[in-house]
Write a protein that holds these residues in place. Structure first.
Motif, PDB file in Angstrom:
ATOM      1  N   LEU A   1      51.159  -0.013   4.510  1.00  0.00           N
ATOM      2  CA  LEU A   1      51.859  -1.449   3.970  1.00  0.00           C
ATOM      3  C   LEU A   1      51.879  -2.478   4.948  1.00  0.00           C
ATOM      4  N   MET A   2      50.955  -2.391   6.129  1.00  0.00           N
ATOM      5  CA  MET A   2      51.352  -3.395   7.098  1.00  0.00           C
ATOM      6  C   MET A   2      50.364  -4.575   6.789  1.00  0.00           C
ATOM      7  N   PRO A   3      48.901  -4.374   6.600  1.00  0.00           N
ATOM      8  CA  PRO A   3      48.278  -5.472   6.476  1.00  0.00           C
ATOM      9  C   PRO A   3      48.562  -6.565   5.888  1.00  0.00           C
ATOM     10  N   PRO A   4      48.930  -6.693   4.593  1.00  0.00           N
ATOM     11  CA  PRO A   4      49.419  -7.919   4.017  1.00  0.00           C
ATOM     12  C   PRO A   4      50.797  -8.508   4.660  1.00  0.00           C
ATOM     13  N   LEU A   5      51.596  -7.720   5.372  1.00  0.00           N
ATOM     14  CA  LEU A   5      52.749  -8.071   5.922  1.00  0.00           C
ATOM     15  C   LEU A   5      52.166  -8.976   7.107  1.00  0.00           C
ATOM     16  N   MET A   6      51.477  -8.389   7.788  1.00  0.00           N
ATOM     17  CA  MET A   6      50.869  -8.791   8.997  1.00  0.00           C
ATOM     18  C   MET A   6      50.015 -10.273   8.881  1.00  0.00           C
ATOM     19  N   PHE A   7      49.637 -10.238   7.865  1.00  0.00           N
ATOM     20  CA  PHE A   7      48.860 -11.516   7.343  1.00  0.00           C
ATOM     21  C   PHE A   7      50.065 -12.722   7.156  1.00  0.00           C
ATOM     22  N   GLU A   8      50.997 -12.035   6.570  1.00  0.00           N
ATOM     23  CA  GLU A   8      51.851 -12.950   5.604  1.00  0.00           C
ATOM     24  C   GLU A   8      52.824 -13.646   6.916  1.00  0.00           C
ATOM     25  N   ILE A   9      53.129 -12.608   7.897  1.00  0.00           N
ATOM     26  CA  ILE A   9      53.869 -12.826   8.955  1.00  0.00           C
ATOM     27  C   ILE A   9      53.213 -13.653  10.278  1.00  0.00           C
TER      28      ILE A   9
ATOM     29  N   ALA B   1      64.530  -3.146 -12.771  1.00  0.00           N
ATOM     30  CA  ALA B   1      64.329  -3.307 -11.291  1.00  0.00           C
ATOM     31  C   ALA B   1      62.919  -2.873 -10.832  1.00  0.00           C
ATOM     32  N   LEU B   2      61.930  -3.319 -11.611  1.00  0.00           N
ATOM     33  CA  LEU B   2      60.675  -2.959 -11.258  1.00  0.00           C
ATOM     34  C   LEU B   2      60.306  -3.780  -9.843  1.00  0.00           C
ATOM     35  N   PHE B   3      59.443  -3.046  -9.180  1.00  0.00           N
ATOM     36  CA  PHE B   3      59.042  -3.806  -7.786  1.00  0.00           C
ATOM     37  C   PHE B   3      58.052  -4.991  -8.194  1.00  0.00           C
ATOM     38  N   ASP B   4      58.687  -6.144  -7.915  1.00  0.00           N
ATOM     39  CA  ASP B   4      57.539  -7.037  -8.361  1.00  0.00           C
ATOM     40  C   ASP B   4      56.514  -7.627  -7.457  1.00  0.00           C
ATOM     41  N   SER B   5      56.316  -6.866  -6.522  1.00  0.00           N
ATOM     42  CA  SER B   5      55.021  -6.952  -5.471  1.00  0.00           C
ATOM     43  C   SER B   5      53.829  -5.872  -6.001  1.00  0.00           C
ATOM     44  N   LEU B   6      54.209  -5.024  -6.791  1.00  0.00           N
ATOM     45  CA  LEU B   6      53.361  -3.807  -7.312  1.00  0.00           C
ATOM     46  C   LEU B   6      53.117  -4.150  -8.833  1.00  0.00           C
ATOM     47  N   THR B   7      51.915  -3.890  -9.071  1.00  0.00           N
ATOM     48  CA  THR B   7      51.331  -3.856 -10.529  1.00  0.00           C
ATOM     49  C   THR B   7      52.126  -2.721 -11.259  1.00  0.00           C
ATOM     50  N   VAL B   8      52.136  -2.929 -12.702  1.00  0.00           N
ATOM     51  CA  VAL B   8      52.932  -2.024 -13.902  1.00  0.00           C
ATOM     52  C   VAL B   8      52.478  -0.479 -13.383  1.00  0.00           C
ATOM     53  N   LEU B   9      50.942  -0.313 -13.022  1.00  0.00           N
ATOM     54  CA  LEU B   9      50.693   0.841 -13.015  1.00  0.00           C
ATOM     55  C   LEU B   9      51.408   1.518 -11.581  1.00  0.00           C
ATOM     56  N   ASP B  10      51.274   0.769 -10.641  1.00  0.00           N
ATOM     57  CA  ASP B  10      51.705   1.211  -9.318  1.00  0.00           C
ATOM     58  C   ASP B  10      53.198   1.301  -9.365  1.00  0.00           C
ATOM     59  N   ASN B  11      53.839   0.651 -10.236  1.00  0.00           N
ATOM     60  CA  ASN B  11      55.461   0.811 -10.437  1.00  0.00           C
ATOM     61  C   ASN B  11      55.487   2.083 -10.942  1.00  0.00           C
ATOM     62  N   VAL B  12      54.808   2.664 -11.921  1.00  0.00           N
ATOM     63  CA  VAL B  12      54.973   3.951 -12.759  1.00  0.00           C
ATOM     64  C   VAL B  12      54.434   5.007 -11.645  1.00  0.00           C
ATOM     65  N   ALA B  13      53.398   4.416 -10.720  1.00  0.00           N
ATOM     66  CA  ALA B  13      52.861   5.810 -10.034  1.00  0.00           C
ATOM     67  C   ALA B  13      53.749   5.930  -8.574  1.00  0.00           C
ATOM     68  N   PHE B  14      54.588   4.897  -8.600  1.00  0.00           N
ATOM     69  CA  PHE B  14      55.396   4.882  -7.361  1.00  0.00           C
ATOM     70  C   PHE B  14      56.062   6.296  -7.047  1.00  0.00           C
TER      71      PHE B  14
END
Lengths: 274, 263
Positions: free
Chosen positions: A45-53, B94-107
């Motif tokens: 999860l870190m690379p995009p966060l590191m880019f952002e931060i 409450a979908l995670f808005d940083s993830l695509t639809v598929l990644d949400n379902v796959a989470f």
């Protein structure tokens, strides 16, 4: 009437203590996850966060660092010149920048830029029930959201501090040498004598704590924000204010301790000597 | 474990937030494989009740049991295990808005299974097809309509094949046609997956359509508990007014600016 005042004060103190306790429990759970649950998933999860931060903060930190170095040269030049010590400007600018201004300013800029964004992001996730959604899916939001952000802040604040240091020194040098006509050679010679490894390390080490404080406070504020847009807005403001206070207060105590240690180890070393 | 024992039990549950009493002694048994609808006015603690089942909230007094395990005293690890057996559809998705639809379902699958990426993708796509949303896996939640978001959230809630699905106001904010799509989905999942469903709603149309049993909450207590048919014959004025969608005289009085004490 007086009893109402006492009641009010008592309530405020209790709620402040409660929040303080909740903060340290939160911080404790972050440290626990750091110790037990640092897996590939977190690191991914870190690379995009590191880019952002990190990467996106470079311009802000660089510009503020450079201009502070420049303004220090302008402000101090006349005083130093009046005692015929203008060549030593490099030393005093360098020490100020690497020990105090570089780390503190970089941290303050980060508290504003990154801390606000972290609180807003996590706060929005909180009010839209995304944090609850993580919990009911059996995933700990602290581990998923806070730990990678904390790590990114702790790793990148020192690096940004070094950027701020370098740009501050360069800014001071440009103004002193090209603007105010101090000779190049003596300027750097004094700068080199003045800025010891200790000073640089002191700045970088405390910036690690600054980064940690910013991440913990901003994430905690996001996790505990009130309902609605106003709740998130208030949490963002508070997160910046508390991060700023934490940085400044911690900085003072750190400087006290570091300077005592330095004197105990090496004695007093004057910029004006040698 | 017998099929007859209730899967979820509330035993005299009390919960208040500050001075506001939300649940005031709720005792309720939820049968396996049935669809229970909880109705009640806004702010009567319907969602609060739901959140107690998954341990998001803890009662001030009373006990909550899930399949012979007491939920409110469970340690974190056991609670995590229990939550995997429950799908929760949140009010706004409450979908995670940083993830695509598929990644949400796959989470949940990524989190809790050791399946390969390819297997997870296939399962997630199958779940999306199940809610009638094939081919939108690459979109971000922000690009979806309200109804689509809820269906994606439902696909995510059933990703781990839960035994129980909790719906928090599944049709709120949707037009009647889209509401009906959700109602049909609830019935379909109920039939195909043989799950236990608990639906919290104030949409009576939806309640009549999906419910095997209706429970009404009023002022922190259960005001009605019975079949959807019998509720129409209830003598309790509070229940009758809610079912018919009529305001009380007191509530109407407040519109006319007369002081009422309560409002």
């Amino acid at each position: 009437m007086p009893s109402a005042v006492v009641e009010h004060v008592g309530k405020s103190v209790l709620s402040a203590l409660e929040a303080f306790g909740a903060f340290w429990r939160f911080a404790g759970s972050v440290f626990l996850w750091l110790y037990t649950g640092l897996g590939k998933k977190t690191l991914r999860l870190m690379p995009p966060l590191m880019f952002e931060i990190g990467v996106k903060s470079i311009p802000v930190v660089a510009v503020t660092g450079a201009f502070i170095g420049m303004v220090l040269a302008v402000e101090m030049y006349n005083q130093f010149r009046s005692i015929g010590q203008e060549n030593r400007l490099g030393a005093i600018i360098g020490v100020s920048v690497v020990k105090q201004i570089g780390p503190v300013l970089a941290a303050v800029m980060l508290a504003g830029r990154v801390g606000g964004a972290l609180t807003a992001e996590l706060g929005t996730m909180n009010v839209t029930e995304q944090l609850d959604a993580l919990r009911v899916m059996g995933a700990d939001p602290v581990r998923h959201l806070v730990v990678p952000r904390f790590l990114a802040c702790v790793m990148l604040t020192p690096i940004l501090t070094i950027f701020s240091d370098i740009l501050g020194i360069v800014g001071g040098w440009v103004v002193a040498v090209y603007g105010l006509g101090i000779p190049h050679g003596p300027y750097w010679e004094h700068a080199e004598n003045g800025i010891g490894n200790w000073a640089v390390l002191e700045g970088v080490i405390k910036s690690i704590f600054f980064g940690g404080a910013i991440a913990l406070i901003s994430c905690f504020k996001g996790f505990t924000c009130g309902a609605g847009a106003s709740g998130v807005g208030r949490a963002c403001t508070e997160s910046f204010v508390y991060s700023f206070i934490a940085i400044i207060v911690f900085n003072f105590f750190f400087a006290r301790i570091a300077s005592e240690w330095y004197v105990a180890l090496y004695g007093i070393r004057s910029i004006f000597g040698g | 474990m017998s099929e007859d024992t209730p899967i979820i039990q509330f035993k005299d549950v009390h919960k208040s937030f500050g001075r506001l009493i939300v649940l005031n002694g709720v005792t309720l048994n939820v049968e396996r494989g049935k669809c229970l609808v909880i109705i009640g006015a806004s702010g009567t603690g319907k969602s609060v009740l739901l959140k107690h089942i998954v341990g998001l909230l803890k009662p001030d007094a009373g006990e909550i049991w899930f399949d012979n395990q007491r939920v409110d005293t469970l340690d974190v690890r056991r609670l995590m295990d229990l939550r995997r057996r429950i799908g929760f559809l949140f009010q706004m998705g409450a979908l995670f808005d940083s993830l695509t639809v598929l990644d949400n379902v796959a989470f949940p699958l990524v989190e809790h299974t050791r399946k390969s990426e390819e297997e997870i993708r296939q399962i997630a796509e199958a779940k999306l097809r199940m809610v009638g949303l094939a081919n939108i896996g690459a979109k971000m939640p922000a690009e979806l309509s309200g109804g689509q978001k809820k269906r994606v959230a439902l696909a995510r809630a059933i990703a781990l094949n839960p035994e129980v699905i909790l719906y928090d106001e599944p049709t709120t904010g949707l037009d009647p046609v889209r509401s009906d799509v959700i109602n049909e989905l609830i019935i379909k999942l109920q039939r195909e997956l043989r799950v236990t469903s608990i639906v919290v709603t104030h949409d009576m149309h939806s309640a009549f359509k999906v419910a095997d049993r209706i429970v009404m909450l009023h002022e922190g207590k259960i005001a009605y508990d019975g079949s959807p048919h019998a509720i129409l014959e209830s003598n309790n004025p509070v229940v009758r007014r809610f079912v018919m969608g009529e305001a009380s005289e007191q509530e109407l009085a407040s519109l006319n600016g007369r002081p009422t004490g309560d409002f």
